[in-house]
Design an enzyme around this catalytic site. Structure first.
Site, PDB file in Angstrom:
ATOM      1  N   GLU A 130      13.135 -35.277 -47.711  1.00  0.00           N
ATOM      2  CA  GLU A 130      12.962 -35.621 -46.307  1.00  0.00           C
ATOM      3  C   GLU A 130      11.563 -36.114 -45.936  1.00  0.00           C
ATOM      4  O   GLU A 130      11.411 -36.862 -44.972  1.00  0.00           O
ATOM      5  CB  GLU A 130      13.298 -34.396 -45.428  1.00  0.00           C
TER       6      GLU A 130
ATOM      7  N   SER B 256      22.813  26.935 -37.919  1.00  0.00           N
ATOM      8  CA  SER B 256      23.158  27.506 -39.229  1.00  0.00           C
ATOM      9  C   SER B 256      22.777  26.615 -40.399  1.00  0.00           C
ATOM     10  O   SER B 256      22.871  27.042 -41.552  1.00  0.00           O
ATOM     11  CB  SER B 256      24.657  27.801 -39.277  1.00  0.00           C
TER      12      SER B 256
END
Length: 428
Positions: free
Chosen positions: A85, A353
């Site tokens: 390009e 717990s």
């Protein structure tokens, strides 16, 4: 006194006029604001520890547009892009006079437009500010391209191009295209993938992966690969060009768009909210561990749903490295009926717990308890605090393993008292 010849005065006047025009151009380049869309926010990406995207958000303008720093894009792609390009990208000031003269001569000799002279910078301008293809538009684009080159470095211009180049539908940028076309980033690309990513932006709507576009995309990809291999813009070390071209032609072109990564959604949303300015969220999450935990949680969700349990969270951490390997905030992110988008791992709550096995393990390490150790489960009061079990009952004398399996509170409160709160927290 020596008189200045009229011809010399003419050239001095031309030089002064040129200098004035250059100064006016530079002033305009700094005075006129840059294209507004250049500052458009990109898609935010949360990445795994290896750099691969785990979750990609749509950009605010509903486009897939991922930042593409040059060091995250395959250098072979960048070389091929410039070769195809804009060969003089690193030298020209946004507009390439040599390319313009070449294109003018070629178009004049053919009697029709067969070649353009748009640089990568000019192509970026067209993407940021679309205009009708007229001579006036070309002049404006040329000024804008020169302005970008004055205000930005070459690397910044290139990275903006890599982020905004169109790839069909609502997809922009080479990084987003690589993910949607091939299912991986643009860091490592095959010759076929490079040629594909170069072919689509030339005509995005007629070449992006879809069953209707397969033939057009294949033809354009193969032609670009051939031209690049002939010119040296694309190569594979130690492999002949004809072999590479044969491999490209034998590779299937993508015919559907792959979905963008949407893994670890709770972690992604949580991190994005905590770091609103970041566009690339680096994490220590491990892709394999995260996917395993998510599958495990999905299996558990189907089983636990029958028991009325609709929520769960998991954090997997490497304690020695101090790194989090997996984060799951809930069973199903899209379960709106049961708070699926609540980020469980970041929601403050008592560990309850969950600490008991850790207390038990520390007690064993220090020789205070063992599985058969008898402990008391009886009422105890600490000032105004009287711990109780979940069911409100006490079992008297029990083995430690029973206390753990039944999640009794009093035996562990007594064990914590013996270990010491500070010592236990230090062990954690």
């Amino acid at each position: 006194m020596r008189r200045v010849r009229p011809g010399a005065r003419k050239w001095v006047g031309v030089a002064l006029a040129g200098l004035v025009l250059v100064c006016m151009g530079l002033a305009a380049a700094w005075w006129v604001p840059l294209p507004e869309r250049l500052a458009a926010p990109p898609s935010v990406v949360m990445a795994y520890r290896d750099g691969s995207p785990a979750y990609v958000f749509l950009a605010p303008d509903d486009r897939w547009r991922i930042p593409a720093p040059k060091d995250r894009v395959d250098r072979a792609y960048v070389r091929a892009l410039m070769a195809l390009e804009d060969k003089r990208f690193l030298q020209h000031p946004g507009v390439d006079p040599l390319a313009a003269l070449r294109a003018f001569g070629l178009n004049l000799s053919r009697g029709r437009r067969v070649s353009g002279a748009s640089t990568l910078t000019m192509q970026l301008v067209r993407v940021l500010e679309p205009r009708p293809r007229t001579f006036t538009s070309k002049v404006v684009e040329s000024f804008r391209a020169a302005q970008l080159e004055v205000r930005l470095s070459k690397q910044e211009v290139l990275e903006a191009y890599l982020q905004f180049v169109p790839y069909g539908r609502n997809m922009e940028g080479v990084e987003a295209a690589a993910l949607a076309y091939f299912g991986h980033t643009a860091a490592h690309l095959s010759p076929a993938e490079i040629a594909t990513l170069l072919a689509v932006p030339q005509n995005p709507n007629r070449r992006f992966p879809s069953p209707e576009n397969v033939a057009r995309l294949r033809s354009a990809r193969d032609d670009i690969a051939r031209r690049l291999l002939e010119s040296g813009g694309l190569s594979v070390e130690g492999v002949a060009s004809d072999v590479v071209l044969a491999e490209v032609r034998a590779t299937q072109v993508p015919d559907v768009l792959k979905p963008f990564p949407r893994e670890a959604p709770h972690a992604a949303v949580w991190l994005k909210a905590r770091r609103p300015e970041a566009t690339w969220l680096r994490t220590t999450l491990d892709a394999g561990t995260q996917r395993f935990v998510e599958r495990t949680m999905g299996d558990a969700a189907r089983r636990l749903e029958r028991q009325g349990i609709h929520n769960g969270a998991v954090v997997v951490a490497d304690r020695e490295a101090g790194e989090v390997l997996a984060l799951v905030g809930n069973f199903n992110f899209f379960d709106g009926d049961n708070g699926g988008q609540i980020v469980g791992f970041a929601t403050p709550r008592s560990p309850g717990s969950a600490l008991k096995p850790l207390l038990y393990a520390l007690g064993i390490d220090q020789g205070l308890v063992g599985p058969e150790t008898l402990v008391t489960d009886i009422p105890v009061t600490y000032g105004g605090y009287a711990p109780r079990n979940f069911d409100g009952r006490f079992q008297g004398l029990v083995r430690m393993e029973t206390a753990l399996s039944q999640s009794l509170n009093l035996p562990f409160v007594l064990l914590l008292e013996r270990l010491g709160v500070e010592g236990f927290l230090g062990s954690l």
